[in-house]
Design an enzyme around this catalytic site. Structure first.
Site: not given
Ligand SMILES: Nc1nc(=O)c2c([nH]1)NC[C@@H]1CN(c3ccc(C(=O)N[C@@H](CCC(=O)O)C(=O)O)cc3)CN21
Ligand SMILES: NC(=O)c1ccc[n+]([C@@H]2O[C@H](COP(=O)([O-])OP(=O)(O)OC[C@H]3O[C@@H](n4cnc5c(N)ncnc54)[C@H](OP(=O)(O)O)[C@@H]3O)[C@@H](O)[C@H]2O)c1
Length: 282
Positions: A121, A98, A54
């Site tokens: 959020d 988080q 992020k």
């Molecule tokens: N308050 C809060 N808000 C959230 O949105 C949040 C949390 N807590 N705790 C953890 C989870 C997990 N979250 C996320 C957010 C983004 C990706 C993400 O961008 N994943 C990419 C892969 C990136 C990589 O591994 O390089 C994807 O393509 O899925 C994954 C999990 C957001 N999360």
């Protein structure tokens, strides 16, 4: 016939182009960039990875971030005091705490310490009520990202049977409210649900938000259903048994490349919206 893929990477990229342009305009008129504060309690390695993603993405679109990492031993009172300070700090526009926080902390009390105007959020009860009543406000980031993915592909939600697996405060519960506001017939499943397979078999739209790798079996999926996999487990594995589900689904999100990138896009979009709204009243 195998499913089409819902591409979160390209939708996130186009969303972030607009966000970046808005961040530039904001900086030009105020002399500073929008600022997102991220608060992480404890040392769960995957949470550190998410926060780093992020922060990196913020920088790329012209948003400053302030990272606050607190030890596992942090008390509820200490966390509330950090969040109150950020809420009243004029240099901070947006706050992300988080999830999950360590079990000894009262997570609901912590979320409520975030000023709703900075709740990008979408975790406060103010934001939840706005989602539930279909009023303007900040969406929970992942649920908001899911709705934008569905919308981008013109998925018909009115009258559709939507089954959500999971009821966490940041994901299952708020996505249920957004689907209901979009006139779907919504079922929220959880660990006490008696026959999960049976619920999923009836679903036109499946939202997997459990946190267990490949827990939703491919042969539960109704032919032609829309499958949104919000799960993000160790090894970049979703909550849906992808290859088997893709044989039956009409439309499916990949992991990675589906919901995850949209979560960050919504978070940063809402950060710029918060900064603009606060700048008007300051
Ligand atoms: N308050 C809060 N808000 C959230 O949105 C949040 C949390 N807590 N705790 C953890 C989870 C997990 N979250 C996320 C957010 C983004 C990706 C993400 O961008 N994943 C990419 C892969 C990136 C990589 O591994 O390089 C994807 O393509 O899925 C994954 C999990 C957001 N999360
Ligand atoms: N891609 C993203 O942007 C993003 C964002 C947030 C989360 N995630 C991922 O999404 C997943 C869920 O995250 P979360 O934060 O919502 O998790 P969470 O707070 O742990 O909640 C998990 C939910 O799943 C339910 N559940 C657990 N075991 C179950 C079972 N056997 N059958 C049915 N339901 C069960 C729980 O039910 P109870 O309520 O009954 O305990 C709970 O409601 C994780 O993989 C997480 O990494 C991804």
């Amino acid at each position: 016939m195998p499913a089409r893929l819902l591409d979160g990477v390209s939708l996130a990229a186009s969303t972030l182009e607009t966000v970046s342009a808005e961040a530039v305009d904001f900086a030009a008129s105020t002399g500073r960039k929008p600022c997102l504060a991220t608060v992480l309690v404890g040392d769960d390695p995957s949470s550190h990875v998410y926060v780093r993603m992020k922060v990196n993405r913020s920088r790329k679109v012209g948003i400053d971030s302030r990272r606050i990492d607190l030890p596992e031993s942090t008390t509820t009172g200490e966390l509330l005091s950090v969040l109150h300070d950020l809420s009243s700090d004029p240099a901070v526009d947006a706050i992300l705490l988080q999830h999950p926080v360590p079990a000894h902390i009262d997570e609901r009390a912590a979320f409520e310490a975030i000023d709703p105007r900075k709740d990008v959020d979408g975790v406060t009860r103010t934001s939840f009520a706005q989602m539930a009543f279909g009023e303007p406000g900040f969406s929970s980031a992942t649920p908001g990202g899911i709705m934008r993915l569905l919308d981008a592909d013109n998925v018909q939600l009115a009258g559709a049977s939507a089954v959500v697996i999971g009821r966490s405060p940041i994901l299952g519960k708020p996505v249920g409210m957004l689907l209901l506001a979009a006139d779907a017939t919504v079922t929220l499943c959880h660990s006490k649900t008696t026959d999960l397979a049976d619920e999923v078999r009836r679903a036109d739209v499946v939202i997997a938000a459990v946190g267990r790798p490949e827990f939703i079996r491919g042969d539960w999926i109704k032919p032609g259903a829309v499958v949104i996999d919000a799960g993000y487990n160790e090894g970049n594995i979703g909550d849906v048994e992808f290859s088997a589900a893709a044989e039956r689904a009409g439309l499916i999100t990949p992991v990675p490349g589906g919901v995850g990138p949209m979560t960050i896009a919504v978070l940063l979009d809402q950060t710029v919206q918060a900064a603009k709204a606060l700048a008007d009243v300051r």
